[in-house]
Design an enzyme around this catalytic site. Structure first.
Site, PDB file in Angstrom:
ATOM      1  N   ARG A   1       0.883  -1.151   0.036  1.00 55.02           N
ATOM      2  CA  ARG A   1      -0.022  -0.097  -0.123  1.00 55.02           C
ATOM      3  C   ARG A   1       0.728   1.370  -0.070  1.00 55.02           C
ATOM      4  NH1 ARG A   1      -2.346  -1.140   5.060  1.00 55.02           N
ATOM      5  NH2 ARG A   1      -2.506   1.263   5.235  1.00 55.02           N
TER       6      ARG A   1
ATOM      7  N   ARG B   1       8.857   6.063  -4.744  1.00 54.21           N
ATOM      8  CA  ARG B   1       8.865   7.109  -5.692  1.00 54.21           C
ATOM      9  C   ARG B   1      10.479   7.535  -5.837  1.00 54.21           C
ATOM     10  NH1 ARG B   1       4.823  10.491  -2.516  1.00 54.21           N
ATOM     11  NH2 ARG B   1       2.736   9.534  -3.111  1.00 54.21           N
TER      12      ARG B   1
ATOM     13  N   ARG C   1      -4.870  -5.031  17.346  1.00 52.74           N
ATOM     14  CA  ARG C   1      -4.039  -4.078  17.926  1.00 52.74           C
ATOM     15  C   ARG C   1      -4.882  -2.899  18.465  1.00 52.74           C
ATOM     16  NH1 ARG C   1       0.866  -5.800  19.719  1.00 52.74           N
ATOM     17  NH2 ARG C   1       1.958  -4.062  19.257  1.00 52.74           N
TER      18      ARG C   1
ATOM     19  N   ARG D   1       5.014   7.039  16.727  1.00 51.14           N
ATOM     20  CA  ARG D   1       4.998   8.326  16.059  1.00 51.14           C
ATOM     21  C   ARG D   1       4.508   9.251  17.018  1.00 51.14           C
ATOM     22  NH1 ARG D   1      -0.215   7.771  11.525  1.00 51.14           N
ATOM     23  NH2 ARG D   1      -1.766   7.356  13.216  1.00 51.14           N
TER      24      ARG D   1
ATOM     25  N   GLU E   1       2.243   8.072  20.356  1.00 49.28           N
ATOM     26  CA  GLU E   1       1.291   7.049  19.902  1.00 49.28           C
ATOM     27  C   GLU E   1       2.025   5.549  20.161  1.00 49.28           C
ATOM     28  OE1 GLU E   1      -0.995   5.455  15.737  1.00 49.28           O
ATOM     29  OE2 GLU E   1      -1.030   7.730  16.459  1.00 49.28           O
TER      30      GLU E   1
ATOM     31  N   TYR F   1      -8.761  -3.744   7.308  1.00 48.91           N
ATOM     32  CA  TYR F   1      -8.469  -2.558   7.384  1.00 48.91           C
ATOM     33  C   TYR F   1      -8.964  -1.617   6.438  1.00 48.91           C
ATOM     34  CZ  TYR F   1      -5.955   1.725   8.128  1.00 48.91           C
ATOM     35  OH  TYR F   1      -5.091   3.045   8.351  1.00 48.91           O
TER      36      TYR F   1
ATOM     37  N   ASP G   1      -9.547   2.287   4.629  1.00 47.62           N
ATOM     38  CA  ASP G   1      -9.530   3.790   4.764  1.00 47.62           C
ATOM     39  C   ASP G   1     -10.837   4.282   4.561  1.00 47.62           C
ATOM     40  OD1 ASP G   1      -6.747   4.041   4.711  1.00 47.62           O
ATOM     41  OD2 ASP G   1      -6.568   3.618   2.474  1.00 47.62           O
TER      42      ASP G   1
END
Length: 381
Positions: free
Chosen positions: A173, A177, A249, A279, A300, A348, A350
């Site tokens: 995912r 680049r 989780r 993070r 987090e 999961y 989005d």
């Protein structure tokens, strides 16, 4: 004929379905076990600083679907926002996703895009033809050095498992680049709701045919009171965990308030093992059109969910998912219920995918109703 329909959960899945079916004339009762709507997208202004906080972790809206962008922007004003994530590893700060700047900085080189492509290809593990897990996918995609620096330890902290036990799809995912584009997402439509996500869900639920019951959990014993149920809670919870608990989780957030600007960016990942947190998010940077003298950050921490925790991420291992398959088989024996959303389908998702699936589910239900067909227990594979 109008039906009496129950929806378990007032997140985006439940709210979109509730709105669509209410507009079609049905009577909807939404059961939400928490004290608020909007699920894990819940946002509210901090009383002390007036900063809009994403209470269950950062949510940046992004999609490649024009009809979904049109749908959400009709619910409220969206401001332009590009998520430019930074990553700390081995004492340095880099850009994520891995791009030409990351590669040049990490290897102390000055390569062109074509040179970088050839260089990364030389780093890749040639012995892996078809990656079977996260670790192999990373080794084949970016090579051992970048994998060790940016993904191995972060993945262990995030998932609590060795990367070789997780599916390759997790890494697939994330883009790689060979230019200097540091936009975390590839999607053409990106933004942030000016008034937060809760306001969007409020608008969806603001209909005379919708009754929202906060602090109220739906359970299987209530199903007979309704013509149909859309269940967006945990799949195993509906069956009272009779086969055991599916692994999730959860996240612990440590909130801190500071003066000024704490880290200069909305999200910084901590990719090595020198910090326990994964993070730090600084929430005033999610609304750069606002000005605040103080700032709020959240550190987090990821850990295994217990029965008292909010489940965040379903843990799908690259090998054994037999418990999930047993629950799916159990669900398929049910009638007049459809399992939806991240928890109901144990996937999961989005936000844009969640909304799209909810719209499709609503349309399918109305079609089945009109044609006298049976609504499936799962609308998405």
């Amino acid at each position: 004929m109008p039906l009496n329909i129950a929806i378990a959960g007032a997140g985006f899945s439940g709210a979109v379905i509730a709105n669509e079916l209410a507009q079609a004339g049905h009577t909807i009762t939404v059961y939400e076990p928490r004290t608020h709507i909007a699920g894990n997208c819940y946002s509210a202004r901090d009383e002390a600083t007036q900063i809009m906080l994403h209470h269950f972790g950062p949510h940046i809206f992004h999609t490649d679907k024009a009809h979904i962008w049109d749908y959400v922007t009709q619910l409220g004003e969206f401001k332009p926002f590009v998520n430019r994530v930074k990553a700390v590893t081995q004492g340095q700060v880099y850009s994520l996703p891995i791009n030409l700047h990351t590669i040049n900085q990490f290897f102390n080189k000055q390569m062109s895009p074509d040179e970088a492509k050839a260089f990364i290809a030389s780093q890749a593990d040639k012995g892996i033809s078809e990656p079977q897990n996260f670790e192999q996918q990373a080794q084949k995609m970016i090579g051992e050095s970048l994998y060790q620096a940016f993904f191995k330890h972060y993945t262990i902290k995030q998932w609590g498992r060795s990367p070789d036990s997780l599916p390759a799809s997790i890494l697939k995912r994330l883009p790689l680049r060979f230019n200097y584009d540091d936009n975390y997402f590839n999607h053409p439509y990106q933004g942030m709701p000016a008034d937060g996500y809760t306001a969007l869900v409020e608008k969806l639920l603001d209909h005379p045919n919708i009754n929202v019951q906060l602090n109220s959990a739906f359970n299987a014993a209530m199903k007979s009171q309704y013509a149909h149920v859309f269940f967006s809670g945990p799949l195993d919870a509906y069956f009272d965990y009779q086969l055991g608990r599916l692994p999730y989780r959860t996240l612990d957030f440590v909130k801190e308030t500071h003066d000024g600007d704490y880290q200069g960016n909305a999200v910084i990942n901590y990719c090595d093992s020198s910090q326990a947190y994964t993070r730090i998010s600084e929430h005033k940077h999610f609304a750069p059109w606002e000005e605040h003298n103080k700032t709020v950050i959240f550190k987090e921490y990821s850990r295994e969910a217990t029965e008292d925790d909010t489940p965040y991420y379903p843990v799908r291992l690259s090998g054994d998912n037999s418990l999930l398959e047993r629950y799916i088989d159990l669900a398929k024996q049910e009638k007049d219920i459809t399992f939806v959303g991240r928890l109901g389908t144990y996937c999961y998702l989005d936000m844009d995918v969640t909304i799209d699936q909810a719209l499709n589910t609503s349309k399918l239900f109305l079609t089945c109703l009109a044609n006298g067909q049976t609504m499936p227990v799962f609308t998405e594979q």
